[in-house]
Design an enzyme around this catalytic site. Sequence first.
Site, PDB file in Angstrom:
ATOM      1  N   GLY A 239     -76.925  -5.367  56.005  1.00  0.00           N
ATOM      2  CA  GLY A 239     -75.494  -5.299  55.714  1.00  0.00           C
ATOM      3  C   GLY A 239     -74.637  -6.401  56.265  1.00  0.00           C
ATOM      4  O   GLY A 239     -73.451  -6.493  55.925  1.00  0.00           O
ATOM      5  N   GLY A 276     -80.878  -8.516  54.266  1.00  0.00           N
ATOM      6  CA  GLY A 276     -81.160  -9.052  52.939  1.00  0.00           C
ATOM      7  C   GLY A 276     -80.303 -10.284  52.692  1.00  0.00           C
ATOM      8  O   GLY A 276     -80.751 -11.427  52.791  1.00  0.00           O
ATOM      9  N   ARG A 277     -79.025 -10.026  52.424  1.00  0.00           N
ATOM     10  CA  ARG A 277     -78.087 -11.100  52.102  1.00  0.00           C
ATOM     11  C   ARG A 277     -78.062 -12.180  53.179  1.00  0.00           C
ATOM     12  O   ARG A 277     -78.000 -13.364  52.881  1.00  0.00           O
ATOM     13  CB  ARG A 277     -76.689 -10.484  51.957  1.00  0.00           C
ATOM     14  CG  ARG A 277     -75.636 -11.417  51.375  1.00  0.00           C
ATOM     15  CD  ARG A 277     -74.257 -10.760  51.452  1.00  0.00           C
ATOM     16  NE  ARG A 277     -74.248  -9.423  50.933  1.00  0.00           N
ATOM     17  CZ  ARG A 277     -73.964  -9.089  49.674  1.00  0.00           C
ATOM     18  NH1 ARG A 277     -73.631 -10.020  48.812  1.00  0.00           N
ATOM     19  NH2 ARG A 277     -73.989  -7.830  49.292  1.00  0.00           N
ATOM     20  N   CYS A 344     -70.952 -12.388  25.039  1.00  0.00           N
ATOM     21  CA  CYS A 344     -69.872 -11.757  24.292  1.00  0.00           C
ATOM     22  C   CYS A 344     -69.339 -10.532  25.027  1.00  0.00           C
ATOM     23  O   CYS A 344     -69.521  -9.388  24.587  1.00  0.00           O
ATOM     24  CB  CYS A 344     -70.354 -11.418  22.889  1.00  0.00           C
ATOM     25  SG  CYS A 344     -70.946 -12.892  22.061  1.00  0.00           S
ATOM     26  N   TYR A 373     -78.961 -11.315  45.564  1.00  0.00           N
ATOM     27  CA  TYR A 373     -78.395 -10.518  44.478  1.00  0.00           C
ATOM     28  C   TYR A 373     -77.975 -11.391  43.296  1.00  0.00           C
ATOM     29  O   TYR A 373     -77.001 -11.115  42.612  1.00  0.00           O
ATOM     30  CB  TYR A 373     -77.231  -9.643  44.999  1.00  0.00           C
ATOM     31  CG  TYR A 373     -77.655  -8.809  46.189  1.00  0.00           C
ATOM     32  CD1 TYR A 373     -78.539  -7.755  46.018  1.00  0.00           C
ATOM     33  CD2 TYR A 373     -77.231  -9.108  47.489  1.00  0.00           C
ATOM     34  CE1 TYR A 373     -78.986  -7.009  47.108  1.00  0.00           C
ATOM     35  CE2 TYR A 373     -77.670  -8.371  48.582  1.00  0.00           C
ATOM     36  CZ  TYR A 373     -78.550  -7.317  48.379  1.00  0.00           C
ATOM     37  OH  TYR A 373     -78.988  -6.592  49.456  1.00  0.00           O
TER      38      TYR A 373
END
Length: 421
Positions: A239, A276-277, A344, A373
């Site tokens: 986190g 993670g990040r 689109c 991500y």
Amino acid sequence: MHHFTYRDGELFCEDVAVSEIAAQFGTPLYIYSSATLERHYRVLSDAFAGQSCLIAYAMKANSNQAVLATLAKLGSGADVVSGGEMRRALAAGIPASRIVYSGVAKSKPDIQAALKAGIHQFNVESLPELHRLSEIASEGGHTASIAFRINPHVEAGGHANISTGGAEHKFGIAWHEAKSFYAQAADLPGIQIVGVDVHIGSQITDLTPMRLAFEKVVGLVREMRAEGLPISRIDLGGGLGIPYREGETPASPAEYASMIREVLGDLDVELILEPGRMIAGNAGIFVSRVEYIKERDDREFAILDAGMNDLMRPALYQAVHELRPVRMDPARSSRTYDVVGPICESTDRFAKGYSVPELREGELVAFMSAGAYGAVMSNQYNTRPLCAEVLVRGNQSALVRRVPTFEEIIASETVPEWLTS
Ligand SMILES: *Cc1c(COP(=O)(O)O)cnc(C)c1O
């Protein structure tokens, strides 16, 4: 900190020019820096030298085999959230003994596979899951080491959609039910209680809510130990936020680590972290080519060859990635663009009213901090093939995910006989 820098006005990843990589492999594409991945892993592992600590990289952030193998070489474990991720981790050389398995919907086949592989820990998110796990484990003659994921009722995270620690979120078991659930788990066959787990959200830039949640967990562990429950591990999830725009100063990994050491105090415990990040985010960029500059009404649209199918964070979380020209021309002044893709959908927009040095048709731009991500969420909407991924190490670069051909994409679908006869 990362290894994407300008040399004589050219953006480089380590010692390779981004424009060279783009010329070789085409755009859009992700480029990852090995040195940055390694550096981020080591900041944490060094900070916990002398403390038993498993860094279980949350591979949902970026699960490319080459990224995993880079981290596996440093001794990293993995936090997996599906049977597929477990297989990826094992394939990349991360041993089962360093894999923890999180997620609210673990299926029977995935649990079986994880037990058979002999993973380190299941992070259990509900009583029904506990009972399913007990049944499958005892049937197969296995013992599952478990931690309950506790929902500490602390809200945190960089966006409402990436906060997970509040009462309304599906994650974890209720704080006030924890002790009763542990007592029930203690009596179940095939289950060995080992730890307490918490993960309250993502892109958290202020340590206060984390500290609050971690203090609650440490308190719970002390209480349960006093009651005779053998809690040997604490899993504090992931986190920690990263800077996405120049000038942003989230809490640093070093500050995060020293906060954790403070909260743990003299508690003798095996620590598990699931970053993670913070490992992968700033270790990657996403490179695209400007297709058109379109003026309409009082706006200018920079239309890229990359879309929300390649990089979904802006559409999903209103995230803004810093956009930089790959070749910096000091003669160009700033202009304001709506930066959009070819899909689109009106949500196919990377930034609105974004100011960058004037962009021209055909030139390359880079979205910074796209290593986490990014590619993992890419899809083939509008039949745009999954884009390429490249890993750089020093002066070497290698294609680590190739673009599927249209034939391959179409071949995975079949037309039923009643339509072809
Ligand atoms: C997503 C996730 C992580 C990693 O979160 P980051 O913000 O990328 O560090 C860790 N643990 C669990 C259980 C997760 O779902």
